[in-house]
Write an enzyme that holds these catalytic residues in place. Structure first.
Site, PDB file in Angstrom:
ATOM      1  N   ARG A 110      -4.004 -10.168   3.880  1.00  0.00           N
ATOM      2  CA  ARG A 110      -4.623 -11.583   4.256  1.00  0.00           C
ATOM      3  C   ARG A 110      -3.462 -12.355   4.476  1.00  0.00           C
ATOM      4  NH1 ARG A 110      -8.746 -10.510   0.046  1.00  0.00           N
ATOM      5  NH2 ARG A 110     -10.653 -10.696   0.930  1.00  0.00           N
ATOM      6  N   HIS A 166       1.116  -1.165   0.128  1.00  0.00           N
ATOM      7  CA  HIS A 166      -0.030   0.042  -0.131  1.00  0.00           C
ATOM      8  C   HIS A 166       0.887   1.495   0.097  1.00  0.00           C
ATOM      9  CE1 HIS A 166      -3.168  -2.838   2.222  1.00  0.00           C
ATOM     10  NE2 HIS A 166      -3.486  -2.502   1.245  1.00  0.00           N
TER      11      HIS A 166
HETATM   12  P1  AMP Z   1      -6.415  -3.707  -0.595  1.00  0.00           P
HETATM   13  O1  AMP Z   1      -6.277  -2.838   0.806  1.00  0.00           O
HETATM   14  O2  AMP Z   1      -6.017  -5.164  -0.452  1.00  0.00           O
HETATM   15  O3  AMP Z   1      -7.891  -3.374  -1.172  1.00  0.00           O
HETATM   16  O4  AMP Z   1      -5.314  -3.023  -1.512  1.00  0.00           O
HETATM   17  C1  AMP Z   1      -5.357  -1.457  -2.219  1.00  0.00           C
HETATM   18  C2  AMP Z   1      -4.583  -1.085  -2.982  1.00  0.00           C
HETATM   19  O5  AMP Z   1      -3.491  -1.868  -2.857  1.00  0.00           O
HETATM   20  C3  AMP Z   1      -4.972  -1.974  -4.235  1.00  0.00           C
HETATM   21  O6  AMP Z   1      -4.764  -1.370  -5.459  1.00  0.00           O
HETATM   22  C4  AMP Z   1      -3.897  -3.145  -4.450  1.00  0.00           C
HETATM   23  O7  AMP Z   1      -3.858  -3.675  -5.554  1.00  0.00           O
HETATM   24  C5  AMP Z   1      -2.806  -2.702  -3.833  1.00  0.00           C
HETATM   25  N1  AMP Z   1      -1.934  -3.709  -3.231  1.00  0.00           N
HETATM   26  C6  AMP Z   1      -2.039  -4.801  -2.457  1.00  0.00           C
HETATM   27  N2  AMP Z   1      -1.126  -5.418  -2.371  1.00  0.00           N
HETATM   28  C7  AMP Z   1      -0.136  -4.912  -2.894  1.00  0.00           C
HETATM   29  C8  AMP Z   1       1.144  -5.230  -3.181  1.00  0.00           C
HETATM   30  N3  AMP Z   1       1.867  -6.329  -2.634  1.00  0.00           N
HETATM   31  N4  AMP Z   1       2.025  -4.470  -3.897  1.00  0.00           N
HETATM   32  C9  AMP Z   1       1.608  -3.386  -4.359  1.00  0.00           C
HETATM   33  N5  AMP Z   1       0.203  -3.066  -4.423  1.00  0.00           N
HETATM   34  C10 AMP Z   1      -0.614  -3.817  -3.664  1.00  0.00           C
END
Ligand code: AMP
Length: 294
Positions: free
Chosen positions: A184, A34
């Site tokens: 997760r 993030h």
């Molecule tokens: P989430 O909180 O899982 O909905 O993720 C929020 C944003 O962070 C989304 O655009 C995801 O694709 C991105 N994201 C999650 N994990 C990663 C990662 N390992 N590397 C880069 N971006 C990520």
């Protein structure tokens, strides 16, 4: 850093922000992945808005909405000091009040891969992202390659509904052993955490085969399946070789770029990962133009 919880406060704060605005939507439980989005947004805009909202409409009834990790104090502490201007932390009742009945459906691109295994997921994603775009009015919005199909869905939505913004795609941040960072991952016990490396190993094996000249999608899927079968804790949901622009599953060799992707359960934890081929396409200066642009 201003933290707001209501739409009125968000709109009022947004009106005061000068210059170009970068938006980073998240579901919290923030990690380095993030933060890499936040840093890129910071580098490319005058101001940055981060949203933290575990969106109930993108979880199916059998999924982990209740268990999804939530730790707002930790998230705000991570964001503090990064130069974020505004953080929006609404409740579900604010985003979906009584009588709520409007949803955004992005059709073809939502149907394969994750969409086939998580019915209704992208309807929930597209709906909440459209609402966040309307509330925050960003010039650029940042999403991770980690959720490759999500990027494609959002790009299609932004184009089709004429949102005046650029969708920017940021590379996958990985742990030192290759595991893609994910909120997760906190579900994994130490043995499962070790086993989870197998997703990345499968992608690397297919990438090696590609480098050796293998172009048949069936053979590349087989390479990944063989590696994943070597891990007894891995329960494969799908393994895909698709067109990087359209995300259509490929059945015969093509000379255009490929997206390798998979969903694998380790115990109860469902993990996803992906890789673009040729490998150079996974770099930030290539990703935005190519992934999900078909
Ligand atoms: P989430 O909180 O899982 O909905 O993720 C929020 C944003 O962070 C989304 O655009 C995801 O694709 C991105 N994201 C999650 N994990 C990663 C990662 N390992 N590397 C880069 N971006 C990520």
């Amino acid at each position: 850093m201003q933290v707001v919880e209501t739409i009125e406060a968000l709109r009022a704060a947004r009106r005061m922000l000068p210059g170009s605005v970068g938006l980073v939507p998240t579901m919290g439980a923030l990690h380095e992945g993030h933060l890499s989005l936040v840093q890129q947004a910071k580098a490319e805009n005058n101001v940055v808005i981060v949203t933290i909202f575990v969106n109930p409409t993108q979880f199916a009834a059998n999924e982990d909405l209740a268990a999804y990790p939530r730790d707002l104090p930790h998230d705000l502490a991570m964001l503090e000091g990064l130069g974020i201007d505004l953080v929006f932390t609404p409740t579900p009742a604010l985003i979906y009040p009584q009588g709520y009945q409007t949803y955004v459906e992005v059709e073809t691109i939502s149907q394969g891969l994750e969409g086939a295994h998580r019915p209704g997921h992208f309807r929930g994603v597209a709906t909440v992202v459209a609402k966040l775009f309307n509330m925050t009015q960003p010039d650029k919005a940042y999403f991770g390659q980690k959720d490759a199909q999500q990027v494609a869905v959002i790009k299609a939505m932004a184009r089709d509904l004429n949102f005046p913004l650029d969708v920017v795609v940021c590379p996958i941040k990985r742990e030192d052993d290759g595991l893609a960072m994910s909120s997760r991952n906190t579900y994994l016990d130490p043995i499962q955490r070790q086993a989870a490396i197998i997703l990345y190993k499968a992608l690397v094996a297919a990438s090696d085969a590609y480098d050796d000249g293998e172009r048949e999608p069936t053979a590349l899927r087989q390479v990944m399946r063989k590696v994943l079968m070597g891990e007894s804790l891995a329960d494969v949901e799908y393994i895909s070789v698709s067109d990087v622009n359209t995300l259509r599953e490929l059945e015969s060799a093509v000379s255009t770029p490929l997206l390798l992707s998979m969903a694998v359960k380790i115990g109860q934890t469902r993990l996803i990962d992906n890789m673009l081929l040729p490998l150079a396409l996974n770099q930030s200066n290539m990703l935005s133009a190519i992934l999900g642009s078909g």
